[in-house]
Motif scaffolding. Structure first.
Motif, PDB file in Angstrom:
ATOM      1  N   ARG A  68     -12.263 -11.540  39.950  1.00 54.29           N
ATOM      2  CA  ARG A  68     -11.621 -12.756  39.444  1.00 54.29           C
ATOM      3  C   ARG A  68     -11.197 -13.642  40.618  1.00 54.29           C
ATOM      4  NH1 ARG A  68      -8.132 -11.980  33.964  1.00 54.29           N
ATOM      5  NH2 ARG A  68      -9.436 -10.394  32.947  1.00 54.29           N
ATOM      6  N   PRO A  69     -12.152 -14.324  41.244  1.00 51.75           N
ATOM      7  CA  PRO A  69     -11.813 -15.175  42.393  1.00 51.75           C
ATOM      8  C   PRO A  69     -11.106 -16.463  41.958  1.00 51.75           C
ATOM      9  CG  PRO A  69     -14.128 -15.410  41.839  1.00 51.75           C
ATOM     10  CD  PRO A  69     -13.597 -14.324  40.942  1.00 51.75           C
ATOM     11  N   GLY A  70     -10.411 -17.064  42.901  1.00 50.15           N
ATOM     12  CA  GLY A  70      -9.785 -18.361  42.635  1.00 50.15           C
ATOM     13  C   GLY A  70      -8.385 -18.451  43.186  1.00 50.15           C
ATOM     14  N   ALA A  71      -8.055 -19.629  43.735  1.00 48.14           N
ATOM     15  CA  ALA A  71      -6.702 -19.946  44.218  1.00 48.14           C
ATOM     16  C   ALA A  71      -6.207 -18.925  45.224  1.00 48.14           C
ATOM     17  CB  ALA A  71      -5.736 -20.069  43.047  1.00 48.14           C
ATOM     18  N   GLY A  72      -7.064 -18.508  46.133  1.00 50.14           N
ATOM     19  CA  GLY A  72      -6.648 -17.588  47.180  1.00 50.14           C
ATOM     20  C   GLY A  72      -6.181 -16.242  46.677  1.00 50.14           C
ATOM     21  N   GLY A  73      -6.655 -15.835  45.498  1.00 44.85           N
ATOM     22  CA  GLY A  73      -6.261 -14.558  44.924  1.00 44.85           C
ATOM     23  C   GLY A  73      -5.210 -14.660  43.844  1.00 44.85           C
ATOM     24  N   ASN A  74      -4.651 -15.856  43.655  1.00 47.60           N
ATOM     25  CA  ASN A  74      -3.578 -16.028  42.675  1.00 47.60           C
ATOM     26  C   ASN A  74      -4.054 -15.847  41.240  1.00 47.60           C
ATOM     27  OD1 ASN A  74      -1.772 -16.534  44.731  1.00 47.60           O
ATOM     28  ND2 ASN A  74      -1.879 -18.760  44.533  1.00 47.60           N
ATOM     29  N   VAL A  75      -5.302 -16.209  40.952  1.00 45.83           N
ATOM     30  CA  VAL A  75      -5.838 -16.054  39.599  1.00 45.83           C
ATOM     31  C   VAL A  75      -5.835 -14.586  39.198  1.00 45.83           C
ATOM     32  CG1 VAL A  75      -7.910 -16.279  38.177  1.00 45.83           C
ATOM     33  CG2 VAL A  75      -7.246 -18.148  39.696  1.00 45.83           C
ATOM     34  N   ALA A  76      -6.336 -13.739  40.081  1.00 48.30           N
ATOM     35  CA  ALA A  76      -6.377 -12.303  39.795  1.00 48.30           C
ATOM     36  C   ALA A  76      -4.978 -11.714  39.726  1.00 48.30           C
ATOM     37  CB  ALA A  76      -7.193 -11.593  40.859  1.00 48.30           C
ATOM     38  N   ALA A  77      -4.117 -12.116  40.658  1.00 50.56           N
ATOM     39  CA  ALA A  77      -2.763 -11.573  40.693  1.00 50.56           C
ATOM     40  C   ALA A  77      -2.001 -11.900  39.414  1.00 50.56           C
ATOM     41  CB  ALA A  77      -2.016 -12.126  41.899  1.00 50.56           C
ATOM     42  N   GLU A  78      -2.156 -13.120  38.929  1.00 49.69           N
ATOM     43  CA  GLU A  78      -1.474 -13.508  37.696  1.00 49.69           C
ATOM     44  C   GLU A  78      -1.974 -12.691  36.515  1.00 49.69           C
ATOM     45  OE1 GLU A  78      -0.770 -17.476  34.879  1.00 49.69           O
ATOM     46  OE2 GLU A  78      -1.638 -17.677  36.889  1.00 49.69           O
ATOM     47  N   ALA A  79      -3.290 -12.467  36.458  1.00 52.34           N
ATOM     48  CA  ALA A  79      -3.862 -11.699  35.353  1.00 52.34           C
ATOM     49  C   ALA A  79      -3.326 -10.271  35.350  1.00 52.34           C
ATOM     50  CB  ALA A  79      -5.387 -11.696  35.458  1.00 52.34           C
ATOM     51  N   VAL A  80      -3.249  -9.672  36.526  1.00 50.14           N
ATOM     52  CA  VAL A  80      -2.764  -8.291  36.609  1.00 50.14           C
ATOM     53  C   VAL A  80      -1.263  -8.224  36.321  1.00 50.14           C
ATOM     54  CG1 VAL A  80      -2.477  -6.294  38.118  1.00 50.14           C
ATOM     55  CG2 VAL A  80      -4.583  -7.631  38.219  1.00 50.14           C
ATOM     56  N   ALA A  81      -0.517  -9.178  36.827  1.00 44.15           N
ATOM     57  CA  ALA A  81       0.930  -9.193  36.610  1.00 44.15           C
ATOM     58  C   ALA A  81       1.279  -9.276  35.132  1.00 44.15           C
ATOM     59  CB  ALA A  81       1.565 -10.358  37.363  1.00 44.15           C
ATOM     60  N   HIS A  82       0.425  -9.951  34.363  1.00 45.30           N
ATOM     61  CA  HIS A  82       0.693 -10.138  32.938  1.00 45.30           C
ATOM     62  C   HIS A  82      -0.068  -9.144  32.068  1.00 45.30           C
ATOM     63  CE1 HIS A  82       1.722 -14.581  34.037  1.00 45.30           C
ATOM     64  NE2 HIS A  82       2.697 -13.747  34.324  1.00 45.30           N
ATOM     65  N   ALA A  83      -0.757  -8.194  32.678  1.00 40.40           N
ATOM     66  CA  ALA A  83      -1.473  -7.175  31.913  1.00 40.40           C
ATOM     67  C   ALA A  83      -0.490  -6.146  31.365  1.00 40.40           C
ATOM     68  CB  ALA A  83      -2.503  -6.486  32.801  1.00 40.40           C
ATOM     69  N   ALA A  84      -0.931  -5.397  30.378  1.00 38.62           N
ATOM     70  CA  ALA A  84      -0.081  -4.346  29.805  1.00 38.62           C
ATOM     71  C   ALA A  84       0.278  -3.326  30.883  1.00 38.62           C
ATOM     72  CB  ALA A  84      -0.806  -3.664  28.659  1.00 38.62           C
ATOM     73  N   PRO A  85       1.546  -2.954  31.003  1.00 37.97           N
ATOM     74  CA  PRO A  85       1.974  -2.000  32.037  1.00 37.97           C
ATOM     75  C   PRO A  85       1.701  -0.558  31.636  1.00 37.97           C
ATOM     76  CG  PRO A  85       3.863  -2.707  30.772  1.00 37.97           C
ATOM     77  CD  PRO A  85       2.692  -3.484  30.221  1.00 37.97           C
ATOM     78  N   ASP A  86       0.417  -0.241  31.428  1.00 38.15           N
ATOM     79  CA  ASP A  86       0.070   1.088  30.913  1.00 38.15           C
ATOM     80  C   ASP A  86      -0.734   1.924  31.900  1.00 38.15           C
ATOM     81  OD1 ASP A  86      -2.292  -0.325  30.900  1.00 38.15           O
ATOM     82  OD2 ASP A  86      -2.546  -0.311  28.717  1.00 38.15           O
ATOM     83  N   GLY A  87      -0.910   1.436  33.130  1.00 41.87           N
ATOM     84  CA  GLY A  87      -1.637   2.209  34.124  1.00 41.87           C
ATOM     85  C   GLY A  87      -3.137   2.037  34.077  1.00 41.87           C
ATOM     86  N   TYR A  88      -3.649   1.170  33.213  1.00 39.90           N
ATOM     87  CA  TYR A  88      -5.094   1.004  33.087  1.00 39.90           C
ATOM     88  C   TYR A  88      -5.604  -0.285  33.734  1.00 39.90           C
ATOM     89  CZ  TYR A  88      -5.218   5.077  30.102  1.00 39.90           C
ATOM     90  OH  TYR A  88      -5.132   6.370  29.640  1.00 39.90           O
ATOM     91  N   THR A  89      -4.710  -1.013  34.383  1.00 35.20           N
ATOM     92  CA  THR A  89      -5.110  -2.192  35.143  1.00 35.20           C
ATOM     93  C   THR A  89      -4.585  -2.046  36.566  1.00 35.20           C
ATOM     94  OG1 THR A  89      -4.998  -3.605  33.176  1.00 35.20           O
ATOM     95  CG2 THR A  89      -5.037  -4.701  35.317  1.00 35.20           C
ATOM     96  N   LEU A  90      -5.521  -1.881  37.506  1.00 35.09           N
ATOM     97  CA  LEU A  90      -5.174  -1.761  38.918  1.00 35.09           C
ATOM     98  C   LEU A  90      -5.578  -3.040  39.640  1.00 35.09           C
ATOM     99  CD1 LEU A  90      -6.497   1.853  39.628  1.00 35.09           C
ATOM    100  CD2 LEU A  90      -4.215   1.169  38.861  1.00 35.09           C
ATOM    101  N   PHE A  91      -4.970  -3.280  40.777  1.00 34.90           N
ATOM    102  CA  PHE A  91      -5.205  -4.519  41.511  1.00 34.90           C
ATOM    103  C   PHE A  91      -5.509  -4.206  42.963  1.00 34.90           C
ATOM    104  CE2 PHE A  91      -3.170  -8.760  42.998  1.00 34.90           C
ATOM    105  CZ  PHE A  91      -4.422  -9.346  43.087  1.00 34.90           C
TER     106      PHE A  91
END
Length: 229
Positions: A68-91
């Protein structure tokens, strides 16, 4: 004294909160997603895929790479930060995303400290200064002298604003007291495929984030010449 090959943190694997869930005895029971903030083929992507293969063996579940490229990594970071906190999304994050972006962007929609919990360091990389062989500079001293004699006329490229290569270039400018112009590319891949041999790009010294040295970029400047050929 400026080091010609400064080392930078490349990647931390981060879990989007909820580490207690990840520690459950039955974890994991389904595929895990590893989000990479950059395009395929770069240092972060390669590290993620190497790590992914090993994690699949250890955890017994598929690991899906999600670029998920874009905005110097901010696009990916935002997606992960708002993902379900269940251990199935790593960054797969780096120093730019976790440290410098907060100072470079007016607003980021995540908190680098509160929204992620670190698991571990998986790698580091060095930035190497290379130039087109046609440039009349055969050492770091000659390059600095050339830049001082032609202020604002030499460019340096990087794989994007705020990334380690860009910051290394800015540090080089400050330490050497020279005026060279930053030219950001969308990714390491597009940077490596730039027309270095053309007249338009013949004056581009490059701060290269993964030791890119193919095509015509064969002259390393690290105080002395190191020939990649």
């Amino acid at each position: 004294m400026l080091r010609a090959t400064p080392s930078f943190l490349v990647a931390l694997v981060l879990l989007a909160c909820g580490l207690s869930v990840a520690r459950a005895a039955d974890y994991p029971t389904r595929p895990i997603t590893l989000v990479v903030a950059f395009t395929p083929g770069g240092a972060s992507d390669v590290l993620a895929r190497v790590l992914g293969r090993k994690l699949e063996q250890i955890l017994g579940q598929p690991l899906v790479i999600d670029n998920r490229p874009g905005a110097g990594g901010n696009v990916a970071a935002e997606a992960v930060a708002h993902a379900a906190p269940d251990g199935y999304t790593l960054f797969n994050a780096n120093n730019a995303i976790l440290a410098t972006n907060a100072a470079l962007y007016k607003k980021i929609n995540f908190d680098p400290e509160a929204d992620f919990a670190p698991i571990g360091l998986i790698g580091s990389q060095a930035n190497i200064l290379v130039v087109n062989p046609a440039l009349p500079a055969k050492s770091m001293g000659e390059l600095i002298a050339l830049a001082k004699a032609n202020p604002g006329k030499l460019n340096f490229a990087s794989s994007g604003h705020g990334l380690a290569a860009h910051l290394a270039g800015e540090l080089f400018k400050a330490e050497a007291k020279i005026d060279i112009v930053h030219v950001p590319y969308k990714s390491i891949y597009t940077l490596s495929r730039a027309p270095w041999g053309s007249t338009r790009r013949r004056d581009v010294p490059v701060i290269s984030a993964f030791g890119i040295a193919w095509n015509s970029m064969e002259r390393y400047l690290a105080g002395a010449i190191l020939d990649s050929g």
